[in-house]
Design a protein around this motif. Structure first.
Motif, mmCIF file in Angstrom:
data_model
loop_
_atom_site.group_PDB
_atom_site.id
_atom_site.type_symbol
_atom_site.label_atom_id
_atom_site.label_comp_id
_atom_site.label_asym_id
_atom_site.label_seq_id
_atom_site.Cartn_x
_atom_site.Cartn_y
_atom_site.Cartn_z
ATOM 1 N N MET A 1 0.824 -1.206 0.000
ATOM 2 C CA MET A 1 0.000 0.000 0.000
ATOM 3 C C MET A 1 0.859 1.258 0.000
ATOM 4 O O MET A 1 0.412 2.301 -0.445
ATOM 5 N N TRP A 2 2.066 1.148 0.540
ATOM 6 C CA TRP A 2 2.934 2.316 0.561
ATOM 7 C C TRP A 2 3.820 2.348 -0.678
ATOM 8 O O TRP A 2 3.817 3.307 -1.429
ATOM 9 N N GLU A 3 4.567 1.277 -0.915
ATOM 10 C CA GLU A 3 5.543 1.300 -1.994
ATOM 11 C C GLU A 3 4.888 1.482 -3.358
ATOM 12 O O GLU A 3 5.356 2.266 -4.190
ATOM 13 N N PHE A 4 3.779 0.765 -3.602
ATOM 14 C CA PHE A 4 3.145 0.804 -4.920
ATOM 15 C C PHE A 4 1.969 1.774 -4.984
ATOM 16 O O PHE A 4 1.479 2.085 -6.069
ATOM 17 N N ASP A 5 1.511 2.222 -3.834
ATOM 18 C CA ASP A 5 0.437 3.211 -3.755
ATOM 19 C C ASP A 5 -0.721 2.810 -4.671
ATOM 20 O O ASP A 5 -1.177 1.673 -4.624
ATOM 21 N N ARG A 6 -1.164 3.691 -5.554
ATOM 22 C CA ARG A 6 -2.331 3.398 -6.386
ATOM 23 C C ARG A 6 -1.989 2.632 -7.661
ATOM 24 O O ARG A 6 -2.856 2.418 -8.511
ATOM 25 N N GLU A 7 -0.730 2.202 -7.783
ATOM 26 C CA GLU A 7 -0.370 1.299 -8.875
ATOM 27 C C GLU A 7 -1.041 -0.064 -8.699
ATOM 28 O O GLU A 7 -1.219 -0.802 -9.658
ATOM 29 N N VAL A 8 -1.380 -0.384 -7.472
ATOM 30 C CA VAL A 8 -2.051 -1.647 -7.161
ATOM 31 C C VAL A 8 -3.423 -1.327 -6.572
ATOM 32 O O VAL A 8 -3.531 -0.592 -5.586
ATOM 33 N N ARG A 9 -4.457 -1.855 -7.185
ATOM 34 C CA ARG A 9 -5.824 -1.652 -6.687
ATOM 35 C C ARG A 9 -6.244 -2.902 -5.925
ATOM 36 O O ARG A 9 -6.216 -4.015 -6.460
ATOM 37 N N PHE A 10 -6.613 -2.719 -4.677
ATOM 38 C CA PHE A 10 -6.956 -3.853 -3.824
ATOM 39 C C PHE A 10 -8.436 -4.193 -3.934
ATOM 40 O O PHE A 10 -9.295 -3.309 -3.895
ATOM 41 N N VAL A 11 -8.713 -5.473 -4.058
ATOM 42 C CA VAL A 11 -10.082 -5.995 -4.001
ATOM 43 C C VAL A 11 -10.097 -7.003 -2.856
ATOM 44 O O VAL A 11 -9.423 -8.038 -2.913
ATOM 45 N N TRP A 12 -10.845 -6.706 -1.812
ATOM 46 C CA TRP A 12 -10.858 -7.550 -0.624
ATOM 47 C C TRP A 12 -11.889 -8.664 -0.782
ATOM 48 O O TRP A 12 -13.071 -8.398 -0.974
ATOM 49 N N ALA A 203 3.331 -3.824 -12.029
ATOM 50 C CA ALA A 203 3.157 -2.640 -11.193
ATOM 51 C C ALA A 203 4.509 -1.956 -11.018
ATOM 52 O O ALA A 203 5.548 -2.614 -10.981
ATOM 53 N N SER A 204 4.495 -0.651 -10.900
ATOM 54 C CA SER A 204 5.727 0.119 -10.737
ATOM 55 C C SER A 204 5.757 0.765 -9.357
ATOM 56 O O SER A 204 4.762 1.366 -8.931
ATOM 57 N N PRO A 205 6.871 0.663 -8.648
ATOM 58 C CA PRO A 205 6.976 1.324 -7.346
ATOM 59 C C PRO A 205 6.769 2.829 -7.476
ATOM 60 O O PRO A 205 7.247 3.455 -8.415
ATOM 61 N N VAL A 206 6.043 3.390 -6.529
ATOM 62 C CA VAL A 206 5.782 4.824 -6.503
ATOM 63 C C VAL A 206 6.596 5.489 -5.396
ATOM 64 O O VAL A 206 7.232 6.510 -5.604
ATOM 65 N N ASN A 207 6.568 4.890 -4.233
ATOM 66 C CA ASN A 207 7.311 5.404 -3.078
ATOM 67 C C ASN A 207 8.422 4.415 -2.743
ATOM 68 O O ASN A 207 8.159 3.350 -2.184
ATOM 69 N N GLU A 208 9.634 4.729 -3.101
ATOM 70 C CA GLU A 208 10.732 3.788 -2.931
ATOM 71 C C GLU A 208 11.494 3.987 -1.627
ATOM 72 O O GLU A 208 12.271 3.131 -1.223
ATOM 73 N N GLY A 209 11.292 5.107 -0.943
ATOM 74 C CA GLY A 209 11.986 5.336 0.314
ATOM 75 C C GLY A 209 11.178 4.828 1.498
ATOM 76 O O GLY A 209 10.021 4.429 1.361
ATOM 77 N N PRO A 210 11.790 4.823 2.679
ATOM 78 C CA PRO A 210 11.075 4.387 3.876
ATOM 79 C C PRO A 210 10.001 5.383 4.282
ATOM 80 O O PRO A 210 10.023 6.545 3.880
ATOM 81 N N ALA A 232 9.568 1.597 8.034
ATOM 82 C CA ALA A 232 10.753 2.446 8.197
ATOM 83 C C ALA A 232 11.998 1.799 7.602
ATOM 84 O O ALA A 232 12.967 2.504 7.292
ATOM 85 N N ASP A 233 11.977 0.470 7.475
ATOM 86 C CA ASP A 233 13.106 -0.259 6.889
ATOM 87 C C ASP A 233 14.410 0.078 7.607
ATOM 88 O O ASP A 233 15.431 0.349 6.993
#
Length: 266
Positions: A1-12, A203-210, A232-233
């Motif tokens: 949810m953080w690294e890929f943000d809206r590149e990945v759409r979740f279906v529960w 999917a492409s990473p959006v947020n690559e930092g901690p 935080a890694d």
């Protein structure tokens, strides 16, 4: 949810777990029903999962305030989904914390409706949706999906049994790319397995930092120490020291749970 943000759409997809907890309940994956007391088995299972994941839980719910069924909560999550995937996730998270951390008996309509407002749902709409046949049908479709075990899962030895029915392992994540190809992650796996599957689905990473603890809580709401460490890694002791520093500055509030700590904004 953080690294890929809206590149990945979740279906529960809600797997149900238990139409009714009691002496006849059996779950192969959690070894529920292997002993004379279903609730003692559930407590043992929760503690084992907590040890593996590092996530806090309080299994005393099974002796003090046991829910009768997981089905009402599953249907409530589907009702929340009628107001958008973001609110659906926030509601799902609220129920998980309420049940597994706060030992709350969230298995009735009134109790489930009471959790809708705090996460931002339109309570009147949620109440109507929860009582509708459409939500029952959505949940039934989820149960069918979980119980329709694919040949891929069978070949990988990923078939489990609950209440005499075959199902996929919990939790299972299936990443589906734009080309329709499915990339499955069965059961509990390290984050790297989910990341690899997301990348395989293009999917492409959006947020690559901690993501530092305070920023994580501002974005996601209360988090556990284990989640703060992963986001935080950084080494665990360093992250824990940062969490307690923020607590001494009255920016965070630690909430003690039987097997760990949750952190929330003050």
């Amino acid at each position: 949810m953080w690294e890929f943000d809206r590149e990945v759409r979740f279906v529960w997809v809600m797997g149900g777990l238990a139409r009714q907890y009691g002496p006849e309940y059996r779950d192969e994956e959690g070894r529920i029903g292997s002993g004379p007391d279903c609730f003692a088995d559930l407590m043992s299972h929760w503690l084992a999962v907590g040890e593996v994941t590092g996530m806090p839980c309080d299994p005393r719910i099974w002796t003090q305030n046991p829910i009768r069924s997981s089905y009402p909560a599953c249907m409530a999550v589907k009702a929340a989904g009628e107001q958008g995937s973001e609110l659906e996730y926030r509601y799902l998270r609220r129920l998980r914390e309420g049940l597994m951390v706060e030992r709350r008996k969230l298995d009735t309509a009134d109790a489930l409706i009471a959790e809708a407002g705090p996460v931002g749902l339109d309570v009147d709409r949620f109440r109507i949706d929860l009582a509708s046949h459409a939500i029952t049908e959505l949940f039934a479709a989820d149960l069918d999906e979980v119980r329709d075990v694919s040949e891929e899962a069978r070949a990988a030895g990923q078939v489990r049994t609950t209440e005499g029915r075959e199902r996929l392992p919990f939790s299972t994540a299936i990443f589906i790319g734009a080309d329709g190809q499915r990339h499955s992650v069965w059961g509990w796996q390290p984050y790297s397995a989910y990341r690899d599957a997301a990348l395989a689905a293009a999917a492409s990473p959006v947020n690559e930092g901690p993501l530092e603890p305070l920023a994580a809580i501002e974005r996601f709401g209360p988090i556990a120490t284990a989640e703060a460490k992963m986001l935080a890694d950084r080494p665990g002791p360093v992250v824990e020291a940062e969490l307690w520093r923020l607590a001494t500055e009255w920016k965070l509030k630690p909430v003690s749970v039987l097997t760990g700590t949750m952190w929330e904004q003050t």
